[in-house]
Design an enzyme around this catalytic site. Structure first.
Site, PDB file in Angstrom:
ATOM      1  N   GLU A   1     -23.141  18.351   3.540  1.00  0.00           N
ATOM      2  CA  GLU A   1     -22.196  18.445   4.645  1.00  0.00           C
ATOM      3  C   GLU A   1     -22.284  19.882   5.147  1.00  0.00           C
ATOM      4  O   GLU A   1     -21.656  20.782   4.602  1.00  0.00           O
ATOM      5  CB  GLU A   1     -20.763  18.121   4.206  1.00  0.00           C
ATOM      6  CG  GLU A   1     -19.812  18.045   5.390  1.00  0.00           C
ATOM      7  CD  GLU A   1     -18.443  18.648   5.124  1.00  0.00           C
ATOM      8  OE1 GLU A   1     -17.559  18.493   5.983  1.00  0.00           O
ATOM      9  OE2 GLU A   1     -18.250  19.292   4.084  1.00  0.00           O
TER      10      GLU A   1
ATOM     11  N   ASP B   1     -20.193  18.867  -0.664  1.00  0.00           N
ATOM     12  CA  ASP B   1     -19.150  19.195   0.310  1.00  0.00           C
ATOM     13  C   ASP B   1     -19.205  20.660   0.712  1.00  0.00           C
ATOM     14  O   ASP B   1     -19.543  21.535  -0.097  1.00  0.00           O
ATOM     15  CB  ASP B   1     -17.779  18.882  -0.312  1.00  0.00           C
ATOM     16  CG  ASP B   1     -16.629  19.185   0.620  1.00  0.00           C
ATOM     17  OD1 ASP B   1     -16.529  18.517   1.657  1.00  0.00           O
ATOM     18  OD2 ASP B   1     -15.848  20.111   0.314  1.00  0.00           O
TER      19      ASP B   1
END
Length: 652
Positions: free
Chosen positions: A364, A311
C-alpha cells in the site's frame, strides 16, 4: 501441523549470529514460550539492556521471584529459562527491570503465539496443532497467485462483516459463512484487515501488539488455521494485512521494552509517528529487522497465508512523512528517503519469495516512488504488486461528478493508462474510502436512485475491465448506503432490495467473466493487453477499448457510457470479423437495469472505424458498461496471427 516447537528451540550460536546480522528469518522458533520436553516450558526474550527479567504467570501466582530468567553470556541480549512448570493456555508476561535497575513494567511476549482476550493484555502459552486439509490448494496455488491469474479480492473486517445476535462470530463460524458467500460471489481471494493482536478494537487491527498472535477476539490460533484451511478448500486464497510501519505505545507492548528504545528510534523525529500517535520501528537495527521478517514468514509458514499486504509503505519510505520542516532528520545524503526502510523492505521481499515463491506481497504505497513492484536487482523494492491509489482517487472524483460535468474531467478515467504498466497494480476500492464522513460507494453516486445504481454498476464494469487486479471492500458489492462502521455488521437486509440486489448480481457476473475470459486478466501488467479505440470522446463521456489475452484467446471490447444519454447506433471499430458475443451489459434487467441492449451480441460489417477494418453498430444504454467478446477470425490460423491483427489498430 503443530505450531509448537520441539526442544530444539534452544537458542544457539548460529541463532546469535543470524540475529546480530538481521538475517534470522524464523526467530519465532527460538524466542517466546516453547515446550521443553517433559519438564515444562522454555522461555526466551530479547532484552539486551535489562538488568533483570522474570517470567510471571498463572502457574507461579505472578511472583517474580519464582522463575527468573538468565541472560546468555554470548552478548546476544537474550534472557532465557528452562523447565518452567507452565501449561498451555496459561497467561504470562515478562517483568523487566531496566539497565539502571529501575523497574520498567510487565510486558507481553513479543513472540507470543496467543494473547488474552482484550482488554486483558497478557500473553498465553500455546502449543496447539491443526491437521491441514488444503493439500490440493497448496499444490496448485502458484498458478492461482500468479501475475497472469484472475484476481478479484474481497476486503473484509472480521468483527463487522457479520455478527451473531450482535456478538462477534468466531473464526470457525466465519470460515463457513465467509467461504460460502465469497465463493458464491466469485471472488478469488479474501483480504483480512489485520488479525494480528491489537488492544484497541477501534484501530481495526492497525495498532498491533501481537505480531505472532491472531487476535483472541474470534478464537484460538487453531481456529484461525481452520478458517484459512476451510477457505482454501473452497478455492479461495487468503491475504493478510500486515503492519510493520508503526506500533502502539501501550505499556505492555514493544515501546521502551527493556527500559530503552529497543524496537523504536530514541529520537521522536525518527521514532514517533505524529499522525497515528504511535512508535516507528528502527529499521536500521538488525534485530528489529529479524523480528519483523520472522513475523511475516510465521503467517506464511504456520497459517498457509497466500499473500501479505504491507500497510502504509509510504510512511516507511519517507523520513518527512506527515512532518513539517525541522521535525525530521535527513538521511546520510541529506535526502528525505528512509534508506534503512528501503533496505528492510527489500530484505522482506527476498525472504518471502525465497521461502514461499508461490505467495505474493502487495504494497500500500500512495506516492510515485519508482519500481515498488519491480525486482530488487533492477533497483526495485521487490513487491509482487502495488495498490494504485492514484487510480482510486481519480475515479472516485470522476464518478462523484454530475454526468453533465464529466466532459470537463474526462481525463480522470484515461490518465491511469499513462502509467498503468509502470507497476503491477491492484485497483483498490478499500475501507479507507467509506469511513470518516466519506460516505458509502453508492452514496458517492449522483442523481436519483435509478441513476445512482446505474452509475455504480457502470463504474464497477469499468473497474473490472481496467488493467490490474481488483479489490473491493465488503458492503460495496451490494451498494450498502450506510458508511462502514466497525461497530455492528453490514446492512445485509438491503441486499434483497431492488437496486442493491442488482449490484450484487452484477459483481457476481463480473467475477465470473473475469475468471473465464483470459483477455481480462492474463496481461494485466503488460501494455500488449490493452488498446484504446476511443479515449477522447469527452463530449459524450464515452470510453472504448480492447482488452487482449496472451496468444490464442479472443479479445474483449469494452464500452463505457458515463452519461444518462442512450447511444443507439454507435459504431465501434473492431479488429476481428464475425459475431461478437455480449458478455456484460450493466443495464440488463437481471441487474435491475432497464434491459436496453443488443440481444446477446452483434455482427460486424466491413465498414472501417477507429482504425479498424470492421465495425459493430451497437445500442449502448445510458450509464452503462458493455463487454463483447470477439470470435476467432476464420482467416486467422494461429494465435500469433490474432495478436498481429490486433496490433494494427492505432493506440491513442
Amino acid at each position: 501441523m503443530s505450531s509448537a516447537s520441539a526442544p530444539s528451540s534452544r537458542f544457539g550460536p548460529l541463532d546469535v549470529h543470524l540475529l546480530r546480522e538481521g538475517s534470522h528469518a524464523r526467530l519465532y522458533e527460538r524466542l517466546g514460550a516453547h515446550p521443553d520436553g517433559s519438564h515444562g516450558f522454555r522461555f526466551a526474550v530479547w532484552a539486551p539492556n535489562a538488568s533483570r527479567v522474570s517470567v510471571i504467570g498463572d502457574w507461579n501466582g505472578w511472583n517474580d521471584e519464582a522463575d527468573p530468567l538468565q541472560v546468555r553470556p554470548d552478548g546476544s541480549g537474550v534472557w532465557e529459562g528452562e523447565g518452567i512448570p507452565a501449561q498451555p493456555g496459561q497467561a504470562y508476561k515478562y517483568r523487566i527491570w531496566g539497565p539502571d535497575g529501575r523497574y520498567v513494567g510487565e510486558k507481553a511476549d513479543p513472540f507470543a503465539f496467543s494473547a488474552e482476550l482484550p482488554p486483558a493484555t497478557g500473553s498465553r502459552i500455546w502449543a496447539g496443532a491443526h491437521e491441514w486439509g488444503d493439500a490440493a490448494w497448496m499444490k496448485g496455488r502458484a498458478a492461482r497467485n500468479a501475475l497472469d491469474a484472475p484476481m478479484s479480492t474481497y476486503e473484509l473486517h472480521m468483527g463487522s462483516w457479520r455478527r451473531r445476535d450482535g456478538q462477534f462470530m468466531g473464526y470457525r463460524e466465519l470460515a463457513h459463512a465467509v467461504g460460502e458467500y465469497v465463493g458464491w460471489m466469485g471472488f478469488t481471494h479474501v483480504e483480512l484487515m489485520p488479525v494480528t493482536e491489537h488492544p484497541f478494537y477501534g484501530s481495526w487491527g492497525y495498532q498491533t501488539t501481537g505480531y505472532f498472535a491472531p487476535t483472541s477476539r474470534y478464537g484460538s490460533p487453531e481456529d484461525f488455521m481452520y478458517f484459512v484451511d476451510h477457505l482454501h478448500q473452497q478455492g479461495i486464497g487468503v491475504i493478510l494485512d500486515w503492519v510493520p510501519s508503526h506500533f502502539p505505545t501501550d505499556a505492555h507492548g514493544l515501546a521502551e521494552f527493556d527500559g530503552t528504545h529497543l524496537y523504536e528510534h530514541s529520537d521522536a523525529r525518527q521514532g514517533f509517528h505524529p499522525e497515528w500517535n504511535s512508535a516507528i520501528f528502527n529499521y536500521g537495527r538488525n534485530e528489529v529487522r529479524a523480528f519483523l521478517i520472522s513475523s511475516a514468514l510465521y503467517w506464511l509458514d504456520r497459517f498457509h497465508i497466500d499473500g501479505i499486504r504491507v500497510d502504509a509503505v509510504a510512511s516507511m519510505l519517507y523520513l518527512d512523512y506527515a512532518r513539517q520542516p525541522g521535525e525530521w532528520i535527513p538521511n546520510v545524503h541529506g535526502g528525505r528517503e528512509n534508506l534503512e526502510a528501503v533496505s528492510f523492505l527489500q530484505d522482506l521481499n527476498r525472504a518471502v519469495y525465497r521461502e514461499h515463491p508461490d505467495t505474493f506481497t502487495v504494497a500500500e504505497e500512495s506516492t510515485a516512488w519508482p519500481n515498488v513492484s519491480r525486482p530488487i536487482e533492477m533497483g526495485g523494492l521487490g513487491f509482487g504488486m502495488k495498490w494504485n491509489m492514484g487510480w482510486m482517487h481519480d475515479t472516485l472524483d470522476y464518478v462523484h461528478d454530475d454526468p453533465v460535468y464529466r466532459r470537463y474531467h474526462h481525463h480522470r478515467l484515461t490518465f491511469s493508462l499513462v502509467y498503468a504498466f509502470t507497476e503491477n497494480f491492484v485497483l483498490p476500492l478499500s475501507h479507507d474510502e467509506v469511513v470518516y464522513g466519506k460516505g458509502s460507494l453508492i452514496g458517492k453516486m449522483p442523481g436519483d436512485e435509478w441513476q445512482q445504481f446505474a452509475n455504480l454498476r457502470a463504474f464497477f464494469g469499468y473497474m473490472w475491465a481496467h488493467p490490474g487486479k481488483k479489490l473491493l471492500f465488503m458492503g460495496g458489492e451490494f451498494g450498502q448506503r450506510r458508511e462502514w462502521t466497525h461497530e455492528g455488521e453490514l446492512e445485509w437486509w438491503v441486499s434483497d432490495q431492488w437496486g442493491h440486489r442488482g449490484v450484487q448480481q452484477f459483481v457476481r457476473q463480473l467475477n465470473r467473466v473475469l475468471r473465464e475470459e483470459p483477455a481480462l486478466h492474463q496481461l494485466d501488467f503488460d501494455p500488449a493487453g490493452f488498446q484504446w479505440l476511443e479515449a477522447d470522446d469527452s463530449d459524450r463521456s464515452l470510453y472504448m477499448f480492447l482488452r487482449k489475452p496472451k496468444a490464442g484467446g479472443a479479445p474483449v471490447l469494452v464500452i463505457c457510457n458515463m452519461t444518462p444519454v442512450p447511444r443507439p447506433g454507435l459504431r465501434v471499430g473492431v479488429p476481428v470479423a464475425g459475431n461478437w458475443t455480449e458478455l456484460i451489459n450493466s443495464d440488463a434487467q437481471e441487474f435491475d437495469g432497464s434491459g436496453w441492449g443488443n440481444l446477446g451480441g452483434a455482427q460486424t460489417v466491413p465498414v472501417p472505424s477507429h482504425g479498424q477494418a470492421q465495425s459493430l453498430v451497437l445500442a449502448v444504454p445510458p450509464l452503462s458498461t458493455l463487454y463483447l467478446r470477439a470470435p476467432l477470425s476464420p482467416d486467422v490460423s494461429d494465435v500469433s496471427d490474432v495478436s498481429g491483427v490486433l496490433e494494427k489498430g492505432p493506440v491513442r
